[in-house]
Design an enzyme around this catalytic site. Sequence first.
Site, PDB file in Angstrom:
ATOM      1  N   SER B  74       0.199  -1.215   0.099  1.00  0.00           N
ATOM      2  CA  SER B  74       0.414   0.233   0.008  1.00  0.00           C
ATOM      3  C   SER B  74       0.705   1.409  -0.277  1.00  0.00           C
ATOM      4  O   SER B  74       1.854   1.350  -1.176  1.00  0.00           O
ATOM      5  CB  SER B  74      -0.857  -0.377   1.067  1.00  0.00           C
ATOM      6  OG  SER B  74      -2.050   1.029   1.178  1.00  0.00           O
ATOM      7  N   TYR B  75       0.740   2.226   0.913  1.00  0.00           N
ATOM      8  CA  TYR B  75       1.663   3.057   1.452  1.00  0.00           C
ATOM      9  C   TYR B  75       3.664   3.213   1.279  1.00  0.00           C
ATOM     10  O   TYR B  75       4.035   3.691   0.634  1.00  0.00           O
ATOM     11  CB  TYR B  75       1.358   3.767   2.642  1.00  0.00           C
ATOM     12  CG  TYR B  75       2.700   4.630   3.062  1.00  0.00           C
ATOM     13  CD1 TYR B  75       2.694   6.172   2.193  1.00  0.00           C
ATOM     14  CD2 TYR B  75       3.146   4.197   4.167  1.00  0.00           C
ATOM     15  CE1 TYR B  75       4.153   6.335   3.009  1.00  0.00           C
ATOM     16  CE2 TYR B  75       3.896   5.755   4.824  1.00  0.00           C
ATOM     17  CZ  TYR B  75       4.942   6.523   4.205  1.00  0.00           C
ATOM     18  OH  TYR B  75       5.273   7.154   4.818  1.00  0.00           O
TER      19      TYR B  75
END
Lengths: 241, 241, 241
Positions: B74-75
């Site tokens: 994700s991030y």
Amino acid sequence: MATYVLVHGAWHTGELLADVAAPIRAAGHDVHTPTIAGNAPGDDRRAGLEAAISSIADYLNENGLTDVILVGHSYGGMVITGVADRAGDRVRRLVYWNAFVPNNGECLNDMVPAHYVELFDAISGQSPDNAVMLPPPIWREAFMNDADAALADSAFAKLNPHPYATFTDKIALSKNPAEMDVAKSYINFTEDTALPQSLGWHPRLSEKLGLFRLVQAPGGHEVCFTNPGLLAEKIMEAGRD
Amino acid sequence: MATYVLVHGAWHTGELLADVAAPIRAAGHDVHTPTIAGNAPGDDRRAGLEAAISSIADYLNENGLTDVILVGHSYGGMVITGVADRAGDRVRRLVYWNAFVPNNGECLNDMVPAHYVELFDAISGQSPDNAVMLPPPIWREAFMNDADAALADSAFAKLNPHPYATFTDKIALSKNPAEMDVAKSYINFTEDTALPQSLGWHPRLSEKLGLFRLVQAPGGHEVCFTNPGLLAEKIMEAGRD
Amino acid sequence: MATYVLVHGAWHTGELLADVAAPIRAAGHDVHTPTIAGNAPGDDRRAGLEAAISSIADYLNENGLTDVILVGHSYGGMVITGVADRAGDRVRRLVYWNAFVPNNGECLNDMVPAHYVELFDAISGQSPDNAVMLPPPIWREAFMNDADAALADSAFAKLNPHPYATFTDKIALSKNPAEMDVAKSYINFTEDTALPQSLGWHPRLSEKLGLFRLVQAPGGHEVCFTNPGLLAEKIMEAGRD
């Protein structure tokens, strides 16, 4: 008992489908895996799409095959579409397995992203006989993404240079697939990235068939190597009445 | 034996990847799960993307890690992209697991639907230190859709407020990921709705990698909680040569 | 123990969901499978969408059902949306299973490709009571693609002519689904080609729900026949808190 004719993709031969044919045969069916003209060891790599299609149509005729479930993989989709157009009375159902679906006047390269066409143009331009090969990193990452390195390498060693004219020749059809009066199925392996999935096999190409039966399963473009048993199962689900 | 460095997503810490690391370690590999600057318990939530990237690049240097399979969730995709740009000689392969793939000059919020940006802006605006949290109903329905309520709740209790500047800081890269001379894989869990699937992880963000290996499996955005064993398997399929 | 009300799709009756209800009941839940007005054996096929919605809203009232997990299949999505709008206090969660999601003023045909609307218009035009049936080849290839021929045939024999006005009547809602204050889930069977996948159920229709929980599994449009046990499992994953 049904009659299956499995038509391989570019760089392949019929022999490479032996592990797929075996379980279909074991289930009681008659299975043929001819090699398309231009792909057999001694063949002239300057062969075009017409010769390729004729070689499989001739195979059906010469072997007196009828009620055929005609399965095409990848480039083989070009070939089975042409065969259905000229020997449709021998074909019971077309099964496209992550395969190209051409309308009249289209060539394979029309369905491929521009960067692949450029790459193929460059590679075939270097070849004495207009043949094209896949660069190993593309094979490993985009075609054999579901394999380990050993299988990716051993399968690559079995490929043969492909007659590039079959990618650039436009197909001549009296009817587009959606109008053909034959049953149709599309098998889509969901991790196939031989075409980028934003410009992929299904539904972009499958829906050119009009009414068709969708069969899906996990796997990449080369399940004939990575999971032949599952592929055989899916071919039978796609091929049954 | 390979070296895996697993870089967590927003609101997480490296510790929360322990159940993913264990089976990879059991398969004989060296596995590291550092926590990104800004996400550890005592960290200043005003940390930005530069500090986040540096903290992982420093981790590789300080531990003398080479030939690293660098995995970002994700991030974490923002972070591993930045690390590859400045410590690329230590990285063998980048593995994005439902992760953001930035080009030079992009921030995470550039890849997120407008209604999420508005929500994050509002939440961080209420925070004394520019931190952002996920509202529980979004966590439960869109991130933990494959969990039962008890697991959704217990996992939520382990999250920490995230430094919002890391979502709004634009990344500085000398090369975009597609041009980076390192192998790349993308793992896509097919029920991940942390991004709406019409504007999703794959193929929208994965194809920014250029040539990459796709690995897919069933699951939501937080398989580190809902199916860590399957995730470990897929990381090894994505990470192998 | 939760209360499930399963609302069938076009051409079906509640009775055809018996094999889906059984495992949910066996897991300890209360399960109801009413037949929508217009689909029961003696019903007038000129019934419209208002009557259809009222019949299910009345069923909840008459049986004193509260905290209902209201599941709608296909056309049933029109019905449960209408029921939630007028009896929302009885509904705990809406579960759409490859179902239509209408906004105020939309009819089912607004979400269907033009060639299906033309086909349905033609078939209902031939009918004395504005009923519509599915042509068997569409049923077999696009709805029952995951069945063998015997199951496709035996299931077809159980269908009933559908009141076509329910496809052309525009729904009247005080709120669109995204604004409704009730939890929502969408179950998507990934081989469902009852709608062409380029214009498919998910994410095209699911994302009209706003925040929702996605549940996916392999199967076609008629898993109530081809895999009722798996469907029951997925309904419980979609329906739990």
